[in-house]
Scaffold this active site. Structure first.
Site, PDB file in Angstrom:
ATOM      1  N   GLU A  28       6.428  37.927  41.299  1.00 48.88           N
ATOM      2  CA  GLU A  28       6.411  37.938  42.765  1.00 48.88           C
ATOM      3  C   GLU A  28       5.893  39.281  43.273  1.00 48.88           C
ATOM      4  O   GLU A  28       6.262  40.330  42.735  1.00 48.88           O
ATOM      5  CB  GLU A  28       7.869  37.750  43.232  1.00 48.88           C
ATOM      6  N   HIS A  30       5.578  42.692  45.006  1.00 49.53           N
ATOM      7  CA  HIS A  30       6.570  43.706  45.380  1.00 49.53           C
ATOM      8  C   HIS A  30       5.861  44.887  46.032  1.00 49.53           C
ATOM      9  O   HIS A  30       6.085  46.050  45.655  1.00 49.53           O
ATOM     10  CB  HIS A  30       7.371  44.166  44.158  1.00 49.53           C
ATOM     11  N   ASP A  39      11.429  41.951  39.358  1.00 48.27           N
ATOM     12  CA  ASP A  39      12.777  41.353  39.339  1.00 48.27           C
ATOM     13  C   ASP A  39      13.289  41.108  37.918  1.00 48.27           C
ATOM     14  O   ASP A  39      14.466  41.357  37.622  1.00 48.27           O
ATOM     15  CB  ASP A  39      12.797  40.049  40.144  1.00 48.27           C
ATOM     16  N   HIS A 114      16.565  38.113  41.248  1.00 41.97           N
ATOM     17  CA  HIS A 114      15.679  37.514  42.282  1.00 41.97           C
ATOM     18  C   HIS A 114      16.542  36.646  43.183  1.00 41.97           C
ATOM     19  O   HIS A 114      17.069  35.613  42.756  1.00 41.97           O
ATOM     20  CB  HIS A 114      14.585  36.697  41.581  1.00 41.97           C
ATOM     21  N   GLU A 116      16.212  34.470  45.478  1.00 37.93           N
ATOM     22  CA  GLU A 116      15.969  33.038  45.696  1.00 37.93           C
ATOM     23  C   GLU A 116      16.445  32.170  44.529  1.00 37.93           C
ATOM     24  O   GLU A 116      16.509  30.944  44.655  1.00 37.93           O
ATOM     25  CB  GLU A 116      14.471  32.788  45.945  1.00 37.93           C
ATOM     26  N   HIS A 169      13.685  44.084  49.913  1.00 38.32           N
ATOM     27  CA  HIS A 169      12.631  43.658  48.989  1.00 38.32           C
ATOM     28  C   HIS A 169      11.555  44.743  48.857  1.00 38.32           C
ATOM     29  O   HIS A 169      10.938  45.137  49.839  1.00 38.32           O
ATOM     30  CB  HIS A 169      11.992  42.354  49.462  1.00 38.32           C
ATOM     31  N   GLU A 174      15.033  48.688  44.909  1.00 36.01           N
ATOM     32  CA  GLU A 174      14.185  48.282  43.783  1.00 36.01           C
ATOM     33  C   GLU A 174      13.245  49.416  43.351  1.00 36.01           C
ATOM     34  O   GLU A 174      13.018  49.613  42.148  1.00 36.01           O
ATOM     35  CB  GLU A 174      13.373  47.029  44.134  1.00 36.01           C
TER      36      GLU A 174
END
Ligand code: ZN
Ligand code: MN
Length: 249
Positions: A28, A30, A39, A114, A116, A169, A174
């Site tokens: 994904e 980032h 992630d 992650h 989701e 995010h 992160e």
């Protein structure tokens, strides 16, 4: 685990205190400064840190995850974001949990990196337990690692106020953890200077990509540092290890 022979794995398994960790992530976007695999890289690194404290063994990570949502991961419109349908993720976790149960593993921890993924992982665990039946004594913990951040840690990492996990995010948490665990993968000079995203309290389908900052970063990562990453990594690791030992001993 992937570097062990079956003989070495069988030896480790004989010890009923062994805890197997399955890191889960996503491929994904980032932002321009972090890698697509962030992630899974972070959940694997944290799982590895915890494993050294609790007689743990880390299984290969799930590197693909459920679809990125605009308000938590930027959405599916970014090149590189490569996602699974929910039932594919649930069925894959179900299969792997059932396999570990068949080997005789008693203690399993699913470390999610992650956002989701969480309900699809939950569904996979539930289906696996239904398959396995009550004759087997496997117990499973599922966690999102950021939930272990204490208030004291958040106050140190966000001296000007915590914007909330929803906007984190590719932001300070992160980026700092990546600077700690994988400094070579972070491009500090590419951190964008966008203001934080301002989402309405509902979702739209098809997704409204114009809600999302063009960089894919939902709040600024400018305050990130390796020192903050080290602080969070140590505290989160300590807290997860404590939870694991208290549930599985
Ligand atoms: Zn992420
Ligand atoms: Mn994510």
């Amino acid at each position: 685990m992937s570097s062990l022979s079956w003989v070495a794995y069988q030896q480790r398994m004989q010890d009923e205190t062994l805890v197997v960790f399955i890191p889960c992530g996503a491929l994904e976007q980032h932002g321009p400064h972090l890698p697509l695999g962030t992630d899974a890289l972070l959940s694997a690194a944290i799982a590895q840190s915890v494993a050294t404290k609790v007689n743990g063994l880390v299984a290969p990570p799930f590197s693909y995850g459920y679809k990125s949502q605009p308000k938590s991961g930027g959405g599916q419109h970014f090149p590189g974001t490569t996602s699974l349908d929910g039932h594919s993720l649930s069925q894959s976790i179900r299969d792997v949990v059932r396999e570990f149960a068949r080997h005789g593993i008693k203690n399993l921890v699913i470390v999610d990196g992650h956002y989701e993924n969480q309900w699809f992982l939950t569904e996979g665990i539930d289906l696996a337990l239904r398959d396995i039946g009550s004759s087997h004594s496997i117990r499973i913990m599922r966690l999102e690692y950021w939930d272990f951040c204490t208030e004291a840690t958040l106050n140190e990492v966000f001296p000007h106020g915590f914007p909330g996990f929803a906007l984190e995010h590719a932001a300070v948490i992160e980026t700092s953890l990546m600077l700690h665990y994988y400094p070579d993968f972070v491009h500090l000079d590419q951190i964008p200077d966008d203001p934080p995203a301002n989402f309405p309290p509902y979702d739209m389908y098809p997704a409204c990509s114009h809600w999302v900052p063009a960089s894919g970063v939902l709040s600024s990562a400018k305050g990130a540092s390796a020192a903050k990453g080290a602080l969070m990594a140590a505290q989160i690791t300590e807290s997860i290890a404590k939870a694991v030992l208290s549930e599985f001993n």
